[in-house]
Design a protein around this motif. Structure first.
Motif, PDB file in Angstrom:
ATOM      1  N   UNK A  76     -12.076  37.599  17.897  1.00  0.00           N
ATOM      2  CA  UNK A  76     -12.115  38.541  16.756  1.00  0.00           C
ATOM      3  C   UNK A  76     -11.777  39.875  17.187  1.00  0.00           C
ATOM      4  N   UNK A  77     -10.796  40.549  16.716  1.00  0.00           N
ATOM      5  CA  UNK A  77     -10.695  41.927  16.564  1.00  0.00           C
ATOM      6  C   UNK A  77     -11.325  42.641  15.739  1.00  0.00           C
ATOM      7  N   UNK A  78     -11.562  43.766  15.706  1.00  0.00           N
ATOM      8  CA  UNK A  78     -12.090  44.894  14.915  1.00  0.00           C
ATOM      9  C   UNK A  78     -11.211  44.778  13.438  1.00  0.00           C
ATOM     10  N   UNK A  79     -12.365  44.662  12.446  1.00  0.00           N
ATOM     11  CA  UNK A  79     -11.799  44.783  11.140  1.00  0.00           C
ATOM     12  C   UNK A  79     -10.718  43.446  10.914  1.00  0.00           C
ATOM     13  N   UNK A  80     -11.170  42.486  11.492  1.00  0.00           N
ATOM     14  CA  UNK A  80     -10.185  41.156  11.372  1.00  0.00           C
ATOM     15  C   UNK A  80     -11.352  39.940  11.331  1.00  0.00           C
ATOM     16  N   UNK A  81     -11.023  38.870  11.038  1.00  0.00           N
ATOM     17  CA  UNK A  81     -11.768  37.768  10.994  1.00  0.00           C
ATOM     18  C   UNK A  81     -11.436  37.034  12.303  1.00  0.00           C
ATOM     19  N   UNK A  82     -12.250  36.034  12.579  1.00  0.00           N
ATOM     20  CA  UNK A  82     -11.942  35.323  13.569  1.00  0.00           C
ATOM     21  C   UNK A  82     -10.912  34.505  13.833  1.00  0.00           C
ATOM     22  N   UNK A  83     -10.251  34.297  14.813  1.00  0.00           N
ATOM     23  CA  UNK A  83      -9.063  33.413  15.013  1.00  0.00           C
ATOM     24  C   UNK A  83      -9.333  32.484  15.701  1.00  0.00           C
ATOM     25  N   UNK A  84      -8.998  31.166  15.582  1.00  0.00           N
ATOM     26  CA  UNK A  84      -9.370  29.905  16.115  1.00  0.00           C
ATOM     27  C   UNK A  84      -8.338  29.867  17.598  1.00  0.00           C
ATOM     28  N   UNK A  85      -8.934  29.668  18.942  1.00  0.00           N
ATOM     29  CA  UNK A  85      -8.253  29.706  20.095  1.00  0.00           C
ATOM     30  C   UNK A  85      -7.969  28.152  20.576  1.00  0.00           C
ATOM     31  N   UNK A  86      -9.312  27.283  20.446  1.00  0.00           N
ATOM     32  CA  UNK A  86      -8.985  26.167  20.805  1.00  0.00           C
ATOM     33  C   UNK A  86     -10.694  25.214  20.339  1.00  0.00           C
ATOM     34  N   UNK A  87     -10.131  23.960  20.448  1.00  0.00           N
ATOM     35  CA  UNK A  87     -11.337  23.027  20.086  1.00  0.00           C
ATOM     36  C   UNK A  87     -11.257  22.058  21.053  1.00  0.00           C
ATOM     37  N   UNK A  88     -12.450  21.792  21.693  1.00  0.00           N
ATOM     38  CA  UNK A  88     -12.477  20.778  22.469  1.00  0.00           C
ATOM     39  C   UNK A  88     -13.518  19.655  21.933  1.00  0.00           C
ATOM     40  N   UNK A  89     -13.431  18.406  22.245  1.00  0.00           N
ATOM     41  CA  UNK A  89     -14.192  17.589  21.487  1.00  0.00           C
ATOM     42  C   UNK A  89     -14.894  16.437  22.518  1.00  0.00           C
ATOM     43  N   UNK A  90     -14.392  16.380  23.735  1.00  0.00           N
ATOM     44  CA  UNK A  90     -14.675  15.295  24.676  1.00  0.00           C
ATOM     45  C   UNK A  90     -15.477  15.978  26.025  1.00  0.00           C
TER      46      UNK A  90
END
Lengths: 113, 115
Positions: free
Chosen positions: A37-51
């Motif tokens: 998340x950068x200032x003044x912005x919403x979070x942005x997904x980088x990665x999802x891990x499930x295992x």
């Protein structure tokens, strides 16, 4: 309530250095996500891990999910000023249609040129 | 393609006044979320919609907060009356569905200051 603890809370490094941030919980997650998340912005997904034990790489970023699916780490190699931001981990709990994300407090990273 | 749109971006009000935030999700996204993010904290879910139905509002303080998603597209979050402790960033997010592998896309948020 499922709690996620992130460490360190703040990190200031020089360009070119390596770093690792951690995300820990006493709960088992069905999935673990990392956001930036950068200032003044919403979070942005980088990665999802499930295992459990899963390792994913995204350019200079390496993400690992613990074997027991209770913890995760994010490693950045040769950090650059553009990596500056708030890094949030979020644990996912799946209960049928009631999938819910619980966010940690984040690690605020500053990379100085 | 346009992302999640929120307005206003900033709002300053006096305590006890009402305030409303608006969110337009990404076209085609059936799931919409409202999150609260306090300074130095991660986002906390307030309410989740599947189309026009609020399927998870367990964290919404219903004495002063209300939300609606008429026609299953745009959504409004309202606070009445606002308290000093409500000062925070209110984030809206949307996704095609719920859970992995559906990515949540966040808007820029509305920063609320209650004086």
């Amino acid at each position: 309530t499922q709690l996620l603890e992130q460490s360190p809370q703040f990190l200031s490094i020089q360009e070119g250095e390596n770093l690792t941030v951690y995300c820990n919980s006493s709960s088992v997650f069905s999935s673990l996500q990392w956001y930036r998340q950068e200032p003044g912005e919403g979070p942005v997904l980088l990665v999802t891990v499930v295992t459990g034990g899963e390792v994913k790489k995204l350019k200079r970023l390496t993400f690992q999910f613990g074997d027991a699916r209770k913890d995760s780490s994010l490693h950045i190699t040769a950090a650059q000023p553009g990596d500056t931001g708030l890094y949030l981990c979020a644990g996912g709990f799946s209960g049928g249609s009631n999938y819910k994300l619980t966010f940690g407090k984040g690690t605020l990273l500053t990379v100085n040129p | 393609e346009a992302g999640v749109v929120q307005s206003p971006r900033y709002k300053i009000i006096e305590k006890k006044q009402p305030v409303a935030f608006w969110c337009n999700p990404i076209s085609g996204h059936n799931t919409l979320y409202w999150y609260l993010q306090n300074l130095g904290q991660g986002p906390e879910l307030l309410i989740r919609y599947e189309n026009e139905e609020a399927v998870d509002d367990s964290q919404l303080p219903k004495d002063r907060f209300s939300a609606e998603r008429l026609k299953g597209v745009d959504s409004t979050l309202k606070i009445q009356p606002a308290e000093l402790g409500d000062s925070a960033v209110y984030l809206c997010a949307s996704s095609l569905g719920t859970g992995v592998p559906y990515e949540q896309y966040f808007g820029p948020g509305t920063r609320l200051t209650v004086t």
